[in-house]
Design an enzyme around this catalytic site. Structure first.
Site, PDB file in Angstrom:
ATOM      1  N   SER A  95       0.870  -1.175   0.000  1.00 54.78           N
ATOM      2  CA  SER A  95       0.000   0.000   0.000  1.00 54.78           C
ATOM      3  C   SER A  95       0.908   1.225   0.000  1.00 54.78           C
ATOM      4  CB  SER A  95      -0.922   0.009   1.232  1.00 54.78           C
ATOM      5  OG  SER A  95      -0.168   0.133   2.432  1.00 54.78           O
ATOM      6  N   LEU A 109      -3.232   1.471   7.121  1.00 60.57           N
ATOM      7  CA  LEU A 109      -3.645   2.593   6.273  1.00 60.57           C
ATOM      8  C   LEU A 109      -3.028   2.531   4.884  1.00 60.57           C
ATOM      9  CD1 LEU A 109      -3.458   5.618   8.752  1.00 60.57           C
ATOM     10  CD2 LEU A 109      -5.462   4.230   8.124  1.00 60.57           C
ATOM     11  N   HIS A 120       3.658  -4.988   2.794  1.00 54.99           N
ATOM     12  CA  HIS A 120       3.142  -5.584   4.024  1.00 54.99           C
ATOM     13  C   HIS A 120       3.595  -7.024   4.189  1.00 54.99           C
ATOM     14  CE1 HIS A 120       0.236  -2.378   5.157  1.00 54.99           C
ATOM     15  NE2 HIS A 120       0.213  -2.154   3.852  1.00 54.99           N
ATOM     16  N   LEU A 122       5.220 -10.693   1.955  1.00 56.35           N
ATOM     17  CA  LEU A 122       5.608 -11.567   0.853  1.00 56.35           C
ATOM     18  C   LEU A 122       5.538 -12.984   1.400  1.00 56.35           C
ATOM     19  CD1 LEU A 122       8.753 -11.327  -1.456  1.00 56.35           C
ATOM     20  CD2 LEU A 122       8.062 -13.463  -0.408  1.00 56.35           C
ATOM     21  N   TYR A 166      16.409  -9.916   2.288  1.00 59.36           N
ATOM     22  CA  TYR A 166      16.020  -8.663   1.653  1.00 59.36           C
ATOM     23  C   TYR A 166      17.241  -7.859   1.198  1.00 59.36           C
ATOM     24  CZ  TYR A 166      11.196  -9.557   2.876  1.00 59.36           C
ATOM     25  OH  TYR A 166       9.937 -10.113   2.947  1.00 59.36           O
TER      26      TYR A 166
END
Length: 205
Positions: A95, A109, A120, A122, A166
Protein backbone atom coordinates in the site's frame (compact mmCIF):
# COMPACT_ATOMS: atom_id res chain seq x y z
CA UNK A 1 -5.81 0.44 -20.20
CA UNK A 2 -4.97 -2.54 -18.00
CA UNK A 3 -1.72 -2.90 -16.11
CA UNK A 4 -0.80 -5.90 -18.24
CA UNK A 5 -1.26 -3.82 -21.36
CA UNK A 6 1.64 -1.51 -20.50
CA UNK A 7 3.89 -3.81 -18.45
CA UNK A 8 5.16 -6.64 -20.63
CA UNK A 9 7.00 -8.41 -17.78
CA UNK A 10 3.66 -9.08 -16.04
CA UNK A 11 2.23 -10.93 -19.01
CA UNK A 12 1.93 -14.72 -18.77
CA UNK A 13 5.07 -16.77 -19.33
CA UNK A 14 4.29 -19.92 -21.27
CA UNK A 15 6.72 -22.54 -20.04
CA UNK A 16 4.86 -25.53 -21.44
CA UNK A 17 3.53 -26.18 -24.89
CA UNK A 18 -0.20 -26.88 -25.17
CA UNK A 19 -0.82 -30.60 -25.35
CA UNK A 20 -2.56 -32.03 -28.35
CA UNK A 21 -5.76 -34.03 -28.10
CA UNK A 22 -5.99 -37.52 -29.64
CA UNK A 23 -7.59 -35.93 -32.70
CA UNK A 24 -4.68 -33.56 -33.13
CA UNK A 25 -6.59 -30.50 -31.93
CA UNK A 26 -4.88 -28.08 -29.54
CA UNK A 27 -6.42 -28.22 -26.08
CA UNK A 28 -6.90 -25.00 -24.14
CA UNK A 29 -4.64 -24.93 -21.08
CA UNK A 30 -3.88 -22.39 -18.40
CA UNK A 31 -0.52 -20.62 -18.73
CA UNK A 32 2.18 -22.53 -16.86
CA UNK A 33 3.35 -19.36 -15.12
CA UNK A 34 1.56 -16.02 -14.81
CA UNK A 35 2.16 -12.84 -12.82
CA UNK A 36 -0.72 -10.44 -12.23
CA UNK A 37 -2.12 -7.97 -9.72
CA UNK A 38 -4.42 -9.57 -7.18
CA UNK A 39 -8.12 -8.88 -6.77
CA UNK A 40 -10.45 -9.18 -3.75
CA UNK A 41 -11.51 -12.57 -5.14
CA UNK A 42 -7.99 -13.83 -4.45
CA UNK A 43 -8.16 -12.89 -0.74
CA UNK A 44 -8.95 -16.35 0.64
CA UNK A 45 -6.14 -18.02 -1.33
CA UNK A 46 -3.77 -15.28 -0.17
CA UNK A 47 -4.74 -15.72 3.46
CA UNK A 48 -4.38 -19.50 3.35
CA UNK A 49 -0.78 -19.20 2.13
CA UNK A 50 0.04 -16.41 4.57
CA UNK A 51 -1.47 -18.19 7.57
CA UNK A 52 0.56 -21.33 6.98
CA UNK A 53 3.76 -19.35 6.34
CA UNK A 54 3.64 -17.06 9.36
CA UNK A 55 1.65 -18.63 12.19
CA UNK A 56 4.13 -21.48 12.59
CA UNK A 57 6.99 -18.96 12.87
CA UNK A 58 5.62 -15.96 14.75
CA UNK A 59 2.18 -17.07 15.89
CA UNK A 60 0.38 -14.37 13.89
CA UNK A 61 -0.08 -13.07 10.34
CA UNK A 62 1.00 -9.65 9.04
CA UNK A 63 -2.48 -9.29 7.50
CA UNK A 64 -5.70 -10.97 8.52
CA UNK A 65 -8.37 -11.86 6.00
CA UNK A 66 -10.38 -8.67 6.44
CA UNK A 67 -7.18 -6.60 6.08
CA UNK A 68 -6.22 -8.46 2.91
CA UNK A 69 -9.62 -7.67 1.44
CA UNK A 70 -9.23 -4.08 2.62
CA UNK A 71 -5.98 -3.53 0.71
CA UNK A 72 -7.04 -5.51 -2.37
CA UNK A 73 -10.10 -3.28 -2.62
CA UNK A 74 -8.23 -0.02 -2.02
CA UNK A 75 -5.01 -0.60 -3.97
CA UNK A 76 -4.96 -3.87 -5.92
CA UNK A 77 -2.39 -2.32 -8.28
CA UNK A 78 0.17 -2.52 -5.45
CA UNK A 79 -0.14 -6.29 -5.18
CA UNK A 80 1.38 -9.04 -7.29
CA UNK A 81 0.54 -12.73 -7.43
CA UNK A 82 2.44 -15.59 -9.04
CA UNK A 83 0.14 -18.25 -10.45
CA UNK A 84 1.15 -21.71 -11.68
CA UNK A 85 -1.51 -23.22 -13.94
CA UNK A 86 -4.10 -20.98 -12.30
CA UNK A 87 -3.04 -21.73 -8.72
CA UNK A 88 -1.63 -18.97 -6.51
CA UNK A 89 1.83 -19.99 -5.30
CA UNK A 90 3.33 -16.71 -4.05
CA UNK A 91 2.24 -13.11 -3.54
CA UNK A 92 3.15 -9.61 -2.37
CA UNK A 93 0.70 -7.06 -0.98
CA UNK A 94 1.60 -3.38 -0.64
CA UNK A 95 0.00 0.00 0.00
CA UNK A 96 1.13 3.63 -0.17
CA UNK A 97 2.68 5.49 2.74
CA UNK A 98 3.38 9.24 3.02
CA UNK A 99 6.03 9.52 5.75
CA UNK A 100 9.79 8.96 5.83
CA UNK A 101 9.57 5.98 8.18
CA UNK A 102 6.87 3.46 8.99
CA UNK A 103 4.69 3.93 12.06
CA UNK A 104 2.05 1.78 13.71
CA UNK A 105 -0.62 3.38 11.50
CA UNK A 106 1.14 2.03 8.40
CA UNK A 107 -0.08 -1.46 9.28
CA UNK A 108 -3.66 -0.61 8.35
CA UNK A 109 -3.64 2.59 6.27
CA UNK A 110 -3.30 3.28 2.56
CA UNK A 111 -2.21 6.87 1.83
CA UNK A 112 -3.17 7.59 -1.82
CA UNK A 113 -0.91 10.66 -2.00
CA UNK A 114 2.11 8.79 -0.69
CA UNK A 115 5.22 8.00 -2.72
CA UNK A 116 6.55 5.15 -0.59
CA UNK A 117 5.22 1.65 -1.22
CA UNK A 118 4.88 -0.20 2.06
CA UNK A 119 5.30 -3.92 1.40
CA UNK A 120 3.14 -5.58 4.02
CA UNK A 121 3.82 -9.20 3.22
CA UNK A 122 5.61 -11.57 0.85
CA UNK A 123 4.72 -15.25 1.18
CA UNK A 124 5.30 -18.43 -0.81
CA UNK A 125 3.17 -21.57 -0.65
CA UNK A 126 4.93 -24.32 1.32
CA UNK A 127 5.07 -26.63 -1.72
CA UNK A 128 7.08 -24.07 -3.68
CA UNK A 129 9.58 -22.89 -1.09
CA UNK A 130 13.35 -23.28 -1.39
CA UNK A 131 13.05 -22.73 -5.15
CA UNK A 132 14.00 -19.05 -5.29
CA UNK A 133 10.43 -17.95 -5.97
CA UNK A 134 10.44 -15.30 -3.24
CA UNK A 135 13.46 -13.56 -4.78
CA UNK A 136 12.06 -13.78 -8.30
CA UNK A 137 8.70 -12.39 -7.23
CA UNK A 138 10.33 -9.50 -5.36
CA UNK A 139 12.47 -8.69 -8.41
CA UNK A 140 9.38 -8.58 -10.62
CA UNK A 141 7.51 -6.49 -8.09
CA UNK A 142 10.30 -3.91 -7.92
CA UNK A 143 10.45 -3.80 -11.73
CA UNK A 144 6.71 -3.20 -11.73
CA UNK A 145 6.97 -0.39 -9.16
CA UNK A 146 9.55 1.36 -11.34
CA UNK A 147 6.87 1.81 -13.98
CA UNK A 148 4.45 3.50 -11.58
CA UNK A 149 4.84 7.30 -11.82
CA UNK A 150 4.16 7.94 -8.13
CA UNK A 151 6.47 5.31 -6.62
CA UNK A 152 9.80 6.60 -5.31
CA UNK A 153 10.85 3.92 -2.83
CA UNK A 154 9.75 0.65 -1.27
CA UNK A 155 9.66 0.15 2.50
CA UNK A 156 9.23 -2.97 4.59
CA UNK A 157 9.85 -4.21 8.08
CA UNK A 158 11.12 -7.67 8.92
CA UNK A 159 12.61 -9.71 11.73
CA UNK A 160 16.39 -9.98 12.04
CA UNK A 161 16.67 -13.40 10.42
CA UNK A 162 15.09 -12.10 7.18
CA UNK A 163 17.45 -9.13 6.78
CA UNK A 164 19.98 -11.09 4.64
CA UNK A 165 17.23 -12.20 2.25
CA UNK A 166 16.02 -8.66 1.65
CA UNK A 167 19.58 -7.36 1.38
CA UNK A 168 20.11 -9.80 -1.49
CA UNK A 169 17.00 -8.27 -3.09
CA UNK A 170 18.64 -4.83 -2.91
CA UNK A 171 17.10 -3.45 0.28
CA UNK A 172 19.18 -1.55 2.82
CA UNK A 173 18.50 -1.48 6.55
CA UNK A 174 17.36 1.85 8.01
CA UNK A 175 17.61 0.63 11.59
CA UNK A 176 15.06 -0.53 14.17
CA UNK A 177 11.44 0.05 13.18
CA UNK A 178 9.18 1.87 15.63
CA UNK A 179 6.40 -0.60 14.81
CA UNK A 180 5.97 -3.51 17.18
CA UNK A 181 3.54 -6.41 17.13
CA UNK A 182 3.18 -7.99 20.53
CA UNK A 183 6.71 -8.84 21.65
CA UNK A 184 8.09 -8.83 18.11
CA UNK A 185 10.54 -6.13 17.03
CA UNK A 186 11.52 -5.37 13.44
CA UNK A 187 14.21 -3.87 11.24
CA UNK A 188 13.00 -1.31 8.72
CA UNK A 189 14.43 -1.62 5.20
CA UNK A 190 14.27 0.52 2.07
CA UNK A 191 14.79 0.11 -1.68
CA UNK A 192 14.90 3.14 -4.03
CA UNK A 193 12.41 3.11 -6.89
CA UNK A 194 12.92 5.29 -9.95
CA UNK A 195 9.93 7.08 -11.45
CA UNK A 196 8.05 6.43 -14.66
CA UNK A 197 9.87 9.04 -16.74
CA UNK A 198 13.26 7.38 -16.16
CA UNK A 199 11.94 3.93 -16.95
CA UNK A 200 10.14 5.08 -20.07
CA UNK A 201 13.40 6.46 -21.44
CA UNK A 202 15.48 3.47 -20.44
CA UNK A 203 13.40 0.30 -20.49
CA UNK A 204 10.39 0.78 -22.71
CA UNK A 205 7.80 0.82 -19.91
Amino acid sequence: MSVLGVLPFLKPIHLKSPRSSPRGQRRHTLPASEFRCLSPEDAVSVFEIEREAFISVSGDCPLHLDEIRHFLNLCPELSLGWFEEGRLVAFIIGSLWDQERLSQAALTLHKPQGTAVHIHVLAVHRTFRQQGKGSILMWRYLQYLRCLPFARRALLMCEDFLVPFYQKCGFKALGPCEVTVGELAFIEMQHPVRGHAFMRRNSGC
